[in-house]
Design an enzyme around this catalytic site. Structure first.
Site, PDB file in Angstrom:
ATOM      1  N   TYR A 133       8.004   3.449  -1.257  1.00  0.00           N
ATOM      2  CA  TYR A 133       6.819   4.109  -0.693  1.00  0.00           C
ATOM      3  C   TYR A 133       7.107   4.711   0.686  1.00  0.00           C
ATOM      4  CZ  TYR A 133       4.453   1.217  -4.256  1.00  0.00           C
ATOM      5  OH  TYR A 133       4.073   0.589  -5.424  1.00  0.00           O
TER       6      TYR A 133
ATOM      7  N   LYS B  28       9.340  -4.310  -2.498  1.00  0.00           N
ATOM      8  CA  LYS B  28      10.087  -4.244  -3.770  1.00  0.00           C
ATOM      9  C   LYS B  28      11.432  -3.563  -3.574  1.00  0.00           C
ATOM     10  CE  LYS B  28       5.531  -3.298  -5.800  1.00  0.00           C
ATOM     11  NZ  LYS B  28       4.826  -2.380  -4.893  1.00  0.00           N
TER      12      LYS B  28
ATOM     13  N   HIS C 141      11.426  -3.522  -8.646  1.00  0.00           N
ATOM     14  CA  HIS C 141      10.372  -2.526  -8.884  1.00  0.00           C
ATOM     15  C   HIS C 141      10.298  -2.075 -10.358  1.00  0.00           C
ATOM     16  CE1 HIS C 141       7.990   0.620  -6.401  1.00  0.00           C
ATOM     17  NE2 HIS C 141       7.454   0.487  -7.585  1.00  0.00           N
TER      18      HIS C 141
HETATM   19  P1  NAD Z   1      -5.397   2.462  -8.276  1.00  0.00           P
HETATM   20  O1  NAD Z   1      -5.730   2.192  -9.687  1.00  0.00           O
HETATM   21  O2  NAD Z   1      -5.518   1.407  -7.267  1.00  0.00           O
HETATM   22  O3  NAD Z   1      -6.291   3.718  -7.898  1.00  0.00           O
HETATM   23  C1  NAD Z   1      -6.367   4.186  -6.597  1.00  0.00           C
HETATM   24  C2  NAD Z   1      -7.314   5.387  -6.578  1.00  0.00           C
HETATM   25  O4  NAD Z   1      -8.593   5.017  -7.071  1.00  0.00           O
HETATM   26  C3  NAD Z   1      -7.540   5.874  -5.145  1.00  0.00           C
HETATM   27  O5  NAD Z   1      -6.547   6.787  -4.769  1.00  0.00           O
HETATM   28  C4  NAD Z   1      -8.920   6.508  -5.255  1.00  0.00           C
HETATM   29  O6  NAD Z   1      -8.790   7.796  -5.787  1.00  0.00           O
HETATM   30  C5  NAD Z   1      -9.593   5.630  -6.284  1.00  0.00           C
HETATM   31  N1  NAD Z   1     -10.449   4.557  -5.701  1.00  0.00           N
HETATM   32  C6  NAD Z   1     -10.044   3.441  -5.018  1.00  0.00           C
HETATM   33  N2  NAD Z   1     -11.103   2.660  -4.721  1.00  0.00           N
HETATM   34  C7  NAD Z   1     -12.192   3.293  -5.215  1.00  0.00           C
HETATM   35  C8  NAD Z   1     -13.569   2.981  -5.233  1.00  0.00           C
HETATM   36  N3  NAD Z   1     -14.044   1.850  -4.728  1.00  0.00           N
HETATM   37  N4  NAD Z   1     -14.413   3.885  -5.801  1.00  0.00           N
HETATM   38  C9  NAD Z   1     -13.952   5.021  -6.363  1.00  0.00           C
HETATM   39  N5  NAD Z   1     -12.649   5.360  -6.393  1.00  0.00           N
HETATM   40  C10 NAD Z   1     -11.771   4.503  -5.832  1.00  0.00           C
HETATM   41  O7  NAD Z   1      -3.943   3.145  -8.290  1.00  0.00           O
HETATM   42  P2  NAD Z   1      -2.565   2.956  -7.527  1.00  0.00           P
HETATM   43  O8  NAD Z   1      -2.687   3.251  -6.075  1.00  0.00           O
HETATM   44  O9  NAD Z   1      -1.562   3.739  -8.283  1.00  0.00           O
HETATM   45  O10 NAD Z   1      -2.241   1.426  -7.710  1.00  0.00           O
HETATM   46  C11 NAD Z   1      -2.561   0.472  -6.724  1.00  0.00           C
HETATM   47  C12 NAD Z   1      -1.321  -0.024  -6.026  1.00  0.00           C
HETATM   48  O11 NAD Z   1      -0.440  -0.597  -6.982  1.00  0.00           O
HETATM   49  C13 NAD Z   1      -0.477   1.059  -5.362  1.00  0.00           C
HETATM   50  O12 NAD Z   1      -1.039   1.534  -4.163  1.00  0.00           O
HETATM   51  C14 NAD Z   1       0.813   0.322  -5.212  1.00  0.00           C
HETATM   52  O13 NAD Z   1       0.772  -0.571  -4.121  1.00  0.00           O
HETATM   53  C15 NAD Z   1       0.885  -0.444  -6.527  1.00  0.00           C
HETATM   54  N6  NAD Z   1       1.642   0.270  -7.586  1.00  0.00           N
HETATM   55  C16 NAD Z   1       2.729  -0.354  -8.103  1.00  0.00           C
HETATM   56  C17 NAD Z   1       3.482   0.286  -9.069  1.00  0.00           C
HETATM   57  C18 NAD Z   1       4.695  -0.384  -9.606  1.00  0.00           C
HETATM   58  O14 NAD Z   1       5.502   0.297 -10.271  1.00  0.00           O
HETATM   59  N7  NAD Z   1       4.897  -1.662  -9.371  1.00  0.00           N
HETATM   60  C19 NAD Z   1       3.131   1.562  -9.536  1.00  0.00           C
HETATM   61  C20 NAD Z   1       2.006   2.161  -8.992  1.00  0.00           C
HETATM   62  C21 NAD Z   1       1.268   1.506  -8.039  1.00  0.00           C
END
Ligand code: NAD
Length: 277
Positions: free
Chosen positions: A47, A72, A104
């Site tokens: 990130y 990660k 990761h």
């Molecule tokens: P998420 O499902 O958490 O969605 C985030 C999005 O949802 C935001 O950008 C916003 O548009 C919306 N949102 C958030 N809160 C809201 C609310 N209360 N009301 C309306 N809309 C809202 O998606 P993400 O960020 O991809 O996943 C969360 C975290 O998981 C990432 O930030 C990261 O830390 C982790 N992640 C890990 C991997 C992995 O490969 N291990 C991959 C992707 C993400």
């Protein structure tokens, strides 16, 4: 904030803050989140914001010992470079230990990474070690070789991708399920889903809160990402209501096995990841 207790007795807050794509212009949001109750931060070397996280923590005044920090090892460092990557993360995060360190993606070399992580864990530099995006067959490889059992598997999970079979395997082996993308990465289809909207009205909550609460009631940890104070606040307020069993069953009918290109059993995708920085 409620905790899950991992299989090595370490406590991990049930709700964390995902910080994928957060950049320096989001530092105020990070500080706000820390000052309003977030204690679990989910970052990754990939990130490119570990230094930003360290800076926000410093500005918030929250003590390191009160935080649960996950980072990660990225796919280009899986294998021989894991130790070096870990040291870099420590330095960027301005800390001398990591609460949870994850592989990761299950790219080639993950068993070697796992052995390195076991050593770092035994040296007390990591409080818990785990994996992300591992399917059962990949986890079984680790389970055969390990001296330490993975504490968590962080996988894409939401009402359209419920991961029933893998979830059962994780429960059976006391490996904590953490959902990434628990809000479908902001997918309008999920946010406009008729049943989820109906339940949001019924419980006087938002659709996001219904999705997060659904995960928590299944024993899954969540790390939703937002940079907006109102949403950050909402995403924490999921402990003051309970979705009834009948409604949990209705949500389980939404399964669509819907994921993007990032399938952890797609060999070409995994190969490709090692070249991305
Ligand atoms: P998420 O499902 O958490 O969605 C985030 C999005 O949802 C935001 O950008 C916003 O548009 C919306 N949102 C958030 N809160 C809201 C609310 N209360 N009301 C309306 N809309 C809202 O998606 P993400 O960020 O991809 O996943 C969360 C975290 O998981 C990432 O930030 C990261 O830390 C982790 N992640 C890990 C991997 C992995 O490969 N291990 C991959 C992707 C993400």
């Amino acid at each position: 904030m409620e905790d899950y207790i991992l299989n090595n007795d370490v406590a991990m807050p049930k709700v964390g803050l995902g910080v994928y794509k957060m950049k320096s212009e989001h530092e105020d949001a990070l500080v706000w989140a820390l000052n309003h109750g977030y204690r679990h931060i989910d970052t990754a070397a990939f990130y490119h914001n570990e230094e930003l996280i360290a800076s926000a923590i410093r500005k918030s005044g929250v003590k390191r010992k009160d935080l649960f920090i996950t980072t990660k090892v990225w796919s280009s460092d899986v294998g021989k470079k894991t130790n070096q990557a870990f040291e870099k993360s420590l330095q960027k995060l301005q800390t001398d230990y990591i609460d949870l360190y994850l592989i990761h993606w299950p790219v080639r070399g993950y068993l070697e990474s796992w052995r390195t992580m076991e050593t770092l864990y035994k040296e007390g530099k990591i409080r818990a070690i785990g994996v992300a995006n591992f399917e059962q067959n990949q986890l079984e490889e680790i389970m055969k070789q390990r001296t330490i059992k993975p504490a968590v598997n962080q996988i894409q999970t939401n009402p359209y991708l419920q991961q029933h079979a893998l979830h059962e395997y994780l429960v059976q082996h006391q490996i904590q399920h953490i959902a990434w993308g628990s809000l479908g990465q902001g997918s309008s289809q999920l946010f406009q889903d008729q049943l989820l909207s109906e339940l949001a009205d019924k419980y006087g909550k938002t659709t996001a809160q219904i999705m997060l609460r659904w995960s928590i009631q299944l024993g899954i940890a969540v790390i939703p990402k937002s940079v907006h104070p109102d949403r950050l606040q909402q995403n924490l307020e999921v402990f003051d209501f309970q979705i009834a069993d009948g409604d949990m069953n209705r949500i389980s009918t939404l399964e669509r096995n819907k994921r993007g290109i990032n399938d952890p059993n797609n060999k070409l995708f995994l190969w490709f990841l090692r070249f991305i920085r």
